[in-house]
Design an enzyme around this catalytic site. Structure first.
Site, PDB file in Angstrom:
ATOM      1  N   HIS A 129       0.857  -1.189   0.000  1.00  0.00           N
ATOM      2  CA  HIS A 129       0.000   0.000   0.000  1.00  0.00           C
ATOM      3  C   HIS A 129       0.884   1.226   0.000  1.00  0.00           C
ATOM      4  CE1 HIS A 129      -3.133   2.859   1.152  1.00  0.00           C
ATOM      5  NE2 HIS A 129      -3.986   1.935   0.758  1.00  0.00           N
TER       6      HIS A 129
ATOM      7  N   ASP B  37      -7.987  -5.138  -0.194  1.00  0.00           N
ATOM      8  CA  ASP B  37      -8.458  -6.010  -1.278  1.00  0.00           C
ATOM      9  C   ASP B  37      -8.098  -7.475  -1.085  1.00  0.00           C
ATOM     10  OD1 ASP B  37      -7.597  -3.227  -3.150  1.00  0.00           O
ATOM     11  OD2 ASP B  37      -9.642  -3.988  -2.983  1.00  0.00           O
TER      12      ASP B  37
HETATM   13  C1  SDX Z   1      -6.138   0.209  -3.026  1.00  0.00           C
HETATM   14  O1  SDX Z   1      -4.271   4.627  -2.009  1.00  0.00           O
HETATM   15  C2  SDX Z   1      -5.260   4.049  -1.434  1.00  0.00           C
HETATM   16  O2  SDX Z   1      -5.704   4.436  -0.372  1.00  0.00           O
HETATM   17  C3  SDX Z   1      -5.863   2.900  -2.197  1.00  0.00           C
HETATM   18  C4  SDX Z   1      -6.911   2.053  -1.477  1.00  0.00           C
HETATM   19  C5  SDX Z   1      -8.187   2.824  -1.241  1.00  0.00           C
HETATM   20  O3  SDX Z   1      -8.912   2.467  -0.299  1.00  0.00           O
HETATM   21  O4  SDX Z   1      -8.494   3.723  -2.039  1.00  0.00           O
HETATM   22  O5  SDX Z   1      -6.380   1.597  -0.256  1.00  0.00           O
HETATM   23  C6  SDX Z   1      -7.300   0.842  -2.324  1.00  0.00           C
HETATM   24  O6  SDX Z   1      -5.865   0.566  -4.146  1.00  0.00           O
HETATM   25  C7  SDX Z   1      -5.300  -0.811  -2.293  1.00  0.00           C
HETATM   26  C8  SDX Z   1      -4.096  -1.334  -3.143  1.00  0.00           C
HETATM   27  C9  SDX Z   1      -4.611  -2.432  -4.070  1.00  0.00           C
HETATM   28  N1  SDX Z   1      -3.554  -2.803  -5.019  1.00  0.00           N
HETATM   29  C10 SDX Z   1      -2.930  -4.009  -4.924  1.00  0.00           C
HETATM   30  O7  SDX Z   1      -3.131  -4.810  -4.031  1.00  0.00           O
HETATM   31  C11 SDX Z   1      -1.952  -4.288  -6.068  1.00  0.00           C
HETATM   32  C12 SDX Z   1      -0.654  -4.882  -5.517  1.00  0.00           C
HETATM   33  N2  SDX Z   1       0.081  -3.822  -4.772  1.00  0.00           N
HETATM   34  C13 SDX Z   1       0.880  -2.933  -5.525  1.00  0.00           C
HETATM   35  O8  SDX Z   1       1.048  -3.009  -6.837  1.00  0.00           O
HETATM   36  C14 SDX Z   1       1.539  -1.802  -4.723  1.00  0.00           C
HETATM   37  O9  SDX Z   1       1.823  -2.249  -3.473  1.00  0.00           O
HETATM   38  C15 SDX Z   1       0.704  -0.542  -4.667  1.00  0.00           C
HETATM   39  C16 SDX Z   1       0.302  -0.088  -6.035  1.00  0.00           C
HETATM   40  C17 SDX Z   1      -0.507  -0.758  -3.838  1.00  0.00           C
HETATM   41  C18 SDX Z   1       1.554   0.546  -4.016  1.00  0.00           C
HETATM   42  O10 SDX Z   1       2.576   0.815  -4.882  1.00  0.00           O
HETATM   43  P1  SDX Z   1       3.731   1.894  -4.505  1.00  0.00           P
HETATM   44  O11 SDX Z   1       3.406   2.593  -3.235  1.00  0.00           O
HETATM   45  O12 SDX Z   1       3.983   2.706  -5.726  1.00  0.00           O
HETATM   46  O13 SDX Z   1       4.952   0.969  -4.159  1.00  0.00           O
HETATM   47  P2  SDX Z   1       5.934   0.365  -5.236  1.00  0.00           P
HETATM   48  O14 SDX Z   1       5.138  -0.214  -6.365  1.00  0.00           O
HETATM   49  O15 SDX Z   1       6.991   1.358  -5.529  1.00  0.00           O
HETATM   50  O16 SDX Z   1       6.547  -0.865  -4.395  1.00  0.00           O
HETATM   51  C19 SDX Z   1       7.647  -0.667  -3.504  1.00  0.00           C
HETATM   52  C20 SDX Z   1       8.429  -1.956  -3.561  1.00  0.00           C
HETATM   53  C21 SDX Z   1       8.855  -2.321  -4.993  1.00  0.00           C
HETATM   54  O17 SDX Z   1      10.006  -3.141  -4.861  1.00  0.00           O
HETATM   55  P3  SDX Z   1      11.478  -2.419  -5.072  1.00  0.00           P
HETATM   56  O18 SDX Z   1      11.409  -1.624  -6.360  1.00  0.00           O
HETATM   57  O19 SDX Z   1      11.675  -1.560  -3.841  1.00  0.00           O
HETATM   58  O20 SDX Z   1      12.448  -3.588  -5.128  1.00  0.00           O
HETATM   59  O21 SDX Z   1       7.591  -3.041  -3.118  1.00  0.00           O
HETATM   60  C22 SDX Z   1       7.416  -3.964  -4.183  1.00  0.00           C
HETATM   61  C23 SDX Z   1       7.752  -3.216  -5.480  1.00  0.00           C
HETATM   62  O22 SDX Z   1       8.182  -4.124  -6.467  1.00  0.00           O
HETATM   63  N3  SDX Z   1       5.997  -4.338  -4.172  1.00  0.00           N
HETATM   64  C24 SDX Z   1       5.535  -5.582  -4.357  1.00  0.00           C
HETATM   65  C25 SDX Z   1       4.140  -5.479  -4.192  1.00  0.00           C
HETATM   66  N4  SDX Z   1       3.799  -4.208  -3.913  1.00  0.00           N
HETATM   67  C26 SDX Z   1       4.956  -3.506  -3.908  1.00  0.00           C
HETATM   68  N5  SDX Z   1       6.183  -6.751  -4.652  1.00  0.00           N
HETATM   69  C27 SDX Z   1       5.367  -7.826  -4.770  1.00  0.00           C
HETATM   70  N6  SDX Z   1       4.019  -7.837  -4.621  1.00  0.00           N
HETATM   71  C28 SDX Z   1       3.381  -6.667  -4.330  1.00  0.00           C
HETATM   72  N7  SDX Z   1       2.055  -6.640  -4.175  1.00  0.00           N
END
Ligand code: SDX
Length: 428
Positions: free
Chosen positions: A307, A364
């Site tokens: 998140h 989710d």
């Molecule tokens: C919602 O913003 C809100 O409030 C949203 C929400 C709401 O109520 O409105 O809460 C609802 O959208 C919840 C999120 C639902 N999405 C998912 O579950 C999709 C999976 N999660 C992601 O793709 C990710 O975690 C995000 C999009 C939610 C957040 O992305 P960020 O903050 O841009 O973080 P990032 O993508 O830069 O990740 C940081 C690191 C990365 O690794 P490095 O580059 O540091 O090596 O964490 C890793 C990412 O690769 N990472 C994951 C991961 N999520 C982040 N690795 C594996 N699996 C994951 N799910």
């Protein structure tokens, strides 16, 4: 706390005011940074940038705290109804009994949609994703209420649009499902409450009444409350920026639905179930899939994990996980996907890759398992998220318009060609 922030640029020191919110959050107000210094800031994805001040929702990502208008989400999910929470978000306080009865009556009187709207559904293929149907039909509602296009219309007229949306979106959401099933539409029932009415329109048939289990109604009420608002997330920021152009509220909400559809945002609940089903079909080897999620060369991500704000447990996920056990037990459902989800969570939370990146289950991760237990099809999961988030979007739009916030228009740093002269096509 320092009153100002000092920035030294090109040998000059500039001072900018520091502001503090009621929850002790601090910000540097850079409203006149460019006029003072000629510089802008750059923050792709707005990870460090506040777009506004707001009195609606507070999140503490480190502590896993979520409050609507100061009320902890745990109390609201346990004790309130979804319409009470919708009223709280939109109008600022929990309603008195009279206010709630009037709100419920006014919404109930707007659950029907113009009969001509039914023709829109006939134009969609059976396999049309309901989020695409919902977003476009809600935008089209503005054509039935042209007065809603007037940005200067009265507060009463704006409130009428709010009541129309709160009343009609559940009807349109249920009809999107009926349309996909090629089942006849069910009309709203004024004698049912908000959640029971939605379930009626989803699952009843003209040939037989549908016994609606109070356990299912209670679970839906809780889920909608948990999704009702979440400060400046992607879809809410979309609503605020579209609304800031004085676009009508129907088009503004339709834009929020479109943004929510993405699998990184509200579309994650559908992606989680599809991921769990894939793992189940693959034999349930969660260690293999956790490895894939960690592998930079593998596009697979653990959907429902991570998140932007929560660097601790998403408090909603904690509540939904418990509700999962309760609902499946009461409905006597044994869903292997829940066992896989729990195993996945355990393995991930013990793994350094996830711990070092503060990746925890988000709202989710478990919600799809409950929706599935309630009989809601996977493609409708994000529609359910939109149904819950509707009052939050409306509240944030209302706050932005009442504060007369300027049209949203971020700057950029240009990194393209500096100058090129046109060359006739024969010479390229
Ligand atoms: C919602 O913003 C809100 O409030 C949203 C929400 C709401 O109520 O409105 O809460 C609802 O959208 C919840 C999120 C639902 N999405 C998912 O579950 C999709 C999976 N999660 C992601 O793709 C990710 O975690 C995000 C999009 C939610 C957040 O992305 P960020 O903050 O841009 O973080 P990032 O993508 O830069 O990740 C940081 C690191 C990365 O690794 P490095 O580059 O540091 O090596 O964490 C890793 C990412 O690769 N990472 C994951 C991961 N999520 C982040 N690795 C594996 N699996 C994951 N799910």
């Amino acid at each position: 706390m320092s009153e100002t922030a000092k920035i030294e640029l090109d040998g000059k020191v500039y001072e900018f005011p520091v502001i503090e919110g009621t929850e002790k959050e601090k910000a540097i107000d850079i409203s006149n940074l460019r006029s003072k210094t000629g510089y802008i800031t750059l923050d792709t994805g707005y990870k460090n940038t506040g777009a506004t001040t707001s009195n609606i929702t507070f999140l503490d990502g480190e502590e896993g705290i979520l409050k609507y208008r100061g009320y902890p989400i745990e109390q609201l999910a346990e004790k309130a109804t979804f319409l009470e929470v919708a009223y709280l978000l939109i109008y600022g306080d929990l309603p008195t009994k009279t206010q709630l009865d009037n709100f419920n009556r006014d919404i109930t009187n707007h659950t029907l949609v113009h009969e001509d709207v039914k023709q829109f559904f006939e134009a969609y293929p059976a396999k049309a994703h309901p989020m695409g149907v919902l977003s476009s039909i809600i935008c089209s509602l503005s054509t039935f209420y042209p007065e809603s296009l007037d940005p200067n219309r009265s507060t009463e007229a704006k409130n009428l649009t709010i009541l129309r949306l709160m009343g009609k979106v559940p009807t349109l959401a249920a009809w999107a499902y009926k349309n996909a099933m090629r089942h006849p539409f069910m009309y709203p029932r004024n004698d049912f409450d908000y959640c029971k009415n939605f379930l009626h329109m989803m699952f009843a048939l003209p040939t037989q009444d549908q016994e609606i289990d109070p356990v299912v109604v209670d679970a839906l009420n809780k889920l909608l409350i948990l999704h009702a608002d979440h400060e400046q997330n992607c879809s809410t920021s979309t609503v605020r920026i579209v609304g800031s152009s004085q676009a009508n509220l129907y088009a503004t909400i339709a834009s929020g639905i479109a943004a929510l559809w993405g699998p990184l945002h509200g579309g994650a609940n559908q992606a989680v179930i599809e991921m769990l089903e894939k793992i189940h079909l693959d034999g349930g080897d969660v260690d293999k899939w956790v490895l894939k999620a960690k592998d930079k060369d593998d596009s697979f991500r653990l959907m429902g994990f991570g998140h932007r704000v929560y660097k601790n447990f998403d408090p909603r996920a904690t509540i939904i996980k418990k509700a999962c056990d309760d609902v499946l037990e009461k409905l006597q459902i044994n869903d292997p996907l829940l066992d896989i989800a729990k195993k996945l969570e355990k393995v991930a939370l013990e793994d350094d890759y996830f711990k070092s990146r503060n990746l925890y289950p988000n709202v989710d991760f478990y919600s799809g398992i409950i929706y599935k237990a309630l009989g809601i099809p996977t493609e409708m999961f994000t529609v359910m998220f939109a149904l819950g988030r509707l009052p939050g979007w409306i509240a944030q739009w209302k706050e932005m318009t009442e504060n007369n916030e300027p049209i949203g228009r971020p700057r950029q740093i240009y990194t393209g060609h500096v100058l090129r002269n046109y060359v006739p096509i024969e010479q390229r």
